[in-house]
Design a protein around this motif. Sequence first.
Motif, short mmCIF file in Angstrom:
data_model
loop_
_atom_site.label_atom_id
_atom_site.label_comp_id
_atom_site.label_asym_id
_atom_site.label_seq_id
_atom_site.Cartn_x
_atom_site.Cartn_y
_atom_site.Cartn_z
N ILE A 25 9.75 -6.32 6.58
CA ILE A 25 9.85 -5.37 5.46
C ILE A 25 8.72 -5.60 4.46
N SER A 26 8.34 -6.88 4.30
CA SER A 26 7.28 -7.19 3.34
C SER A 26 5.89 -7.21 3.98
N ASP A 27 5.82 -6.92 5.29
CA ASP A 27 4.54 -6.94 5.99
C ASP A 27 3.83 -5.59 5.82
N GLN A 28 2.84 -5.57 4.93
CA GLN A 28 2.13 -4.32 4.64
C GLN A 28 1.36 -3.81 5.86
N VAL A 29 0.88 -4.74 6.70
CA VAL A 29 0.11 -4.32 7.88
C VAL A 29 1.01 -3.54 8.84
N PHE A 30 2.24 -4.03 9.00
CA PHE A 30 3.18 -3.34 9.89
C PHE A 30 3.52 -1.95 9.33
N ILE A 31 3.84 -1.88 8.04
CA ILE A 31 4.20 -0.60 7.42
C ILE A 31 3.04 0.39 7.53
N SER A 32 1.83 -0.13 7.29
CA SER A 32 0.65 0.72 7.41
C SER A 32 0.46 1.19 8.85
N SER A 33 0.75 0.32 9.83
CA SER A 33 0.58 0.71 11.24
C SER A 33 1.59 1.81 11.62
N VAL A 34 2.81 1.72 11.08
CA VAL A 34 3.82 2.76 11.35
C VAL A 34 3.35 4.09 10.73
N PHE A 35 2.81 4.00 9.53
CA PHE A 35 2.32 5.19 8.83
C PHE A 35 1.18 5.84 9.64
N LYS A 36 0.28 4.99 10.17
CA LYS A 36 -0.84 5.50 10.98
C LYS A 36 -0.32 6.14 12.27
N THR A 37 0.73 5.53 12.85
CA THR A 37 1.32 6.10 14.07
C THR A 37 1.87 7.49 13.77
N LEU A 38 2.51 7.64 12.61
CA LEU A 38 3.09 8.94 12.24
C LEU A 38 1.98 9.98 12.04
N THR A 58 -11.17 2.38 20.22
CA THR A 58 -11.46 1.71 18.94
C THR A 58 -10.94 0.27 18.83
N GLN A 59 -10.04 -0.11 19.72
CA GLN A 59 -9.35 -1.41 19.63
C GLN A 59 -8.67 -1.59 18.27
N GLY A 60 -8.27 -0.47 17.70
CA GLY A 60 -7.57 -0.53 16.41
C GLY A 60 -8.51 -0.43 15.21
N GLY A 61 -9.81 -0.49 15.46
CA GLY A 61 -10.78 -0.50 14.36
C GLY A 61 -11.26 0.88 13.99
N PRO A 62 -12.23 1.02 13.14
CA PRO A 62 -12.89 -0.06 12.39
C PRO A 62 -11.94 -0.67 11.35
N GLY A 63 -12.01 -1.98 11.19
CA GLY A 63 -11.01 -2.68 10.36
C GLY A 63 -9.67 -2.53 11.05
N ASP A 64 -8.72 -1.90 10.38
CA ASP A 64 -7.46 -1.59 11.04
C ASP A 64 -7.14 -0.10 10.89
N ALA A 65 -8.22 0.72 10.83
CA ALA A 65 -8.05 2.16 10.57
C ALA A 65 -7.23 2.87 11.64
#
Lengths: 235, 61
Positions: A2-15, A177-184
């Motif tokens: 829940i506190s992992d911003q990377v995970f929340i951001s990845s779900v948002f990107k998936t959406l 992209t292998q998830g990049g650039p950065g984690d975009a």
Amino acid sequence: MISDQVFISSVFKTLIYMAGSVGGEVVLGMTLALLVSQGLKVSGPLRAVLLLPMMISPVAVGLIWRLLYNPEFGLINTTLKAIGLPAVGWLSDANAAMAAIILSDIWQWTAYVYLILLAGLESLPREPFESAEVDGATAWQQFWYVTLPMLKPTLFVAVLFRALDALKAFDKVVILTQGGPGDATELASLFAYKITFRYWELGYGSLIAGVLIMIGALLSWSLNKLIRSGDSNDK
Amino acid sequence: MLSKKFGTDRAFLFWMLAPASLVLLVFTAYPIFNLIGLMFSQVELTEIGFLIQFTGLENWK
């Protein structure tokens, strides 16, 4: 988690990826299906070309699009340069990369949505369209008030299939992209893979995979409910 | 169709469905339950295999 911003951001990107690819595929698939059902002749070779991307493995699709997106000699940038526009770093620019992977998915799966919608359109009864014509409805009104409501269950099925597939998008993104650039473009499935097999946090990786399954189940359930509500309205 | 043909012979239907149910159970239900277990655990890869330790809601925080 829940506190992992990377995970929340990845779900948002998936959406975002899901909305972009499914939206594009539905709009293009619907346009193609309507054109064909209205009498546009799609010859054998053209039909084969339309269906070809669906038959290619996602890894090969990723490699094809990587070549197309190549900043130096890729077809897209070469064309842009030829017409006097600046070259775009399709896979190296954080904003363009997401659009680039969405575009490759639209290219591969539009024909699938087109096939489902065309089958739905062909099975619609003629009488409501004849009544609408007698009442003086325009082509747009016929589409909005007659075709679309009757096609809703078929449309939802197509959306459900594509949305579930977009939710677990992995192979094409890894190649492109292998998830990049950065984690975009680090979608949730890619994040789960990295956590599990790169950092060996198997418990946390399992949790992310489980959450993805739950999101998929929730999506299926809500779309199924929409399909059934459409059915009950028809009765 | 089957129930019409075999009437109330539920035992027959049960044994006909048993192999498919077993395969479904082994290849679908088991991994899902295993995943649920792992969601609440800390898993470490050691020389002798996986070391699974129940940690409750630690992963969820």
